[in-house]
Scaffold this motif. Structure first.
Motif, short mmCIF file in Angstrom:
data_model
loop_
_atom_site.label_atom_id
_atom_site.label_comp_id
_atom_site.label_asym_id
_atom_site.label_seq_id
_atom_site.Cartn_x
_atom_site.Cartn_y
_atom_site.Cartn_z
N GLY A 47 1.96 5.56 -3.58
CA GLY A 47 3.03 6.25 -4.28
C GLY A 47 2.48 7.01 -5.48
O GLY A 47 1.29 6.96 -5.79
N PRO A 89 3.96 10.91 -2.70
CA PRO A 89 5.06 9.95 -2.50
C PRO A 89 4.56 8.75 -1.69
O PRO A 89 3.56 8.85 -0.96
CB PRO A 89 6.09 10.75 -1.71
CG PRO A 89 5.76 12.18 -1.93
CD PRO A 89 4.26 12.23 -2.12
N TYR A 90 5.25 7.64 -1.82
CA TYR A 90 4.89 6.47 -1.02
C TYR A 90 4.94 6.83 0.47
O TYR A 90 5.90 7.47 0.93
CB TYR A 90 5.85 5.31 -1.31
CG TYR A 90 5.40 4.02 -0.69
CD1 TYR A 90 4.66 3.10 -1.42
CD2 TYR A 90 5.69 3.72 0.64
CE1 TYR A 90 4.23 1.91 -0.84
CE2 TYR A 90 5.26 2.54 1.23
CZ TYR A 90 4.52 1.65 0.47
OH TYR A 90 4.09 0.48 1.06
N SER A 117 10.57 6.70 -2.73
CA SER A 117 9.16 7.07 -2.53
C SER A 117 8.63 7.97 -3.63
O SER A 117 7.42 8.07 -3.84
CB SER A 117 8.99 7.78 -1.18
OG SER A 117 9.53 9.09 -1.20
N ALA A 121 6.07 3.32 -7.49
CA ALA A 121 4.67 3.20 -7.04
C ALA A 121 4.26 1.74 -7.06
O ALA A 121 4.81 0.92 -7.81
CB ALA A 121 3.73 4.02 -7.93
#
Length: 210
Positions: A47, A89-90, A117, A121
């Motif tokens: 993330g 982003p995750y 996302s 993180a």
């Protein structure tokens, strides 16, 4: 050296083990008994660690069949390597990561996985995946990569939390991170649930981003 500079060495060289960890892992093999799985790209964080407003601290990534299937694909491995930039982003689209992250998004973001996302993180003390921490935690204080994570926690994340810039959540293995106190801050949460989030933590995290 920042944690992101530290992991740049892996991007340009060895893909599965940070070069500074190699000798230590070999010397301490009798402690972790080959429980670590190096078929995964390292996962020191997932993330947008650089910009996320909620940071979850865990011990290390886990291994399961869906995630093993996912990393068999070279495109997925490349996607996971890009996570080391700290601005992605995750990777919830990936099998294995999706199942794990969806549970957190359902609990904290009302099921809005895409939003989660970008705002959340995960940072791991040990970047290498395993099915169990029983043996792995014996080397948690020995790895240079774990030192990099600890430095980032103490010199970046905790100060940002004390300023109210982020919400820092110790999710599991707080004893390994050495952070069992909130330092008197409402922005550092010691989550007591072994799996998921206790009610107090869930309430505070949900209120933070809504």
């Amino acid at each position: 050296m920042s944690i992101f500079e530290f992991w740049k060495e892996v991007e340009s060289g060895e893909k599965h083990i940070h070069p500074d960890d190699k000798t230590v892992l070999a010397e301490l093999k009798h402690y972790h008994k080959s429980d670590l799985n190096y078929s995964f790209p390292p996962g020191p964080f997932f993330g947008p660690l650089k910009t996320a407003k909620i940071i979850l601290c865990y011990a290390n990534p886990s291994v399961d069949d869906p995630s093993l299937d996912a990393v068999a694909c070279s495109l997925n491995r490349e996607k996971l390597m890009r996570q080391l930039n700290g601005d992605q982003p995750y990777p919830y689209e990936l099998n294995g990561w999706r199942q794990w992250f969806s549970q957190r998004a359902n609990s904290l973001f009302g099921g809005d996985v895409k939003l989660a996302s970008k705002q959340l993180a995960v940072i791991n003390l040990i970047p290498y995946a395993s099915k169990s921490m029983d043996n792995v935690e014996r080397i948690a204080s020995c790895l240079p990569s774990a030192w990099a994570a600890q430095n980032y926690l103490r010199y970046t994340l905790i100060p940002k939390a004390l300023k109210g810039e982020i919400l820092l959540v110790m999710c599991r293995s707080a004893h390994l991170w050495g952070l069992r106190s909130s330092h008197g801050s409402d922005h550092i949460i010691i989550n007591t649930a072994r799996s998921g989030f206790d009610q107090n933590s869930k309430k505070r995290i949900t209120e933070w981003h809504t």
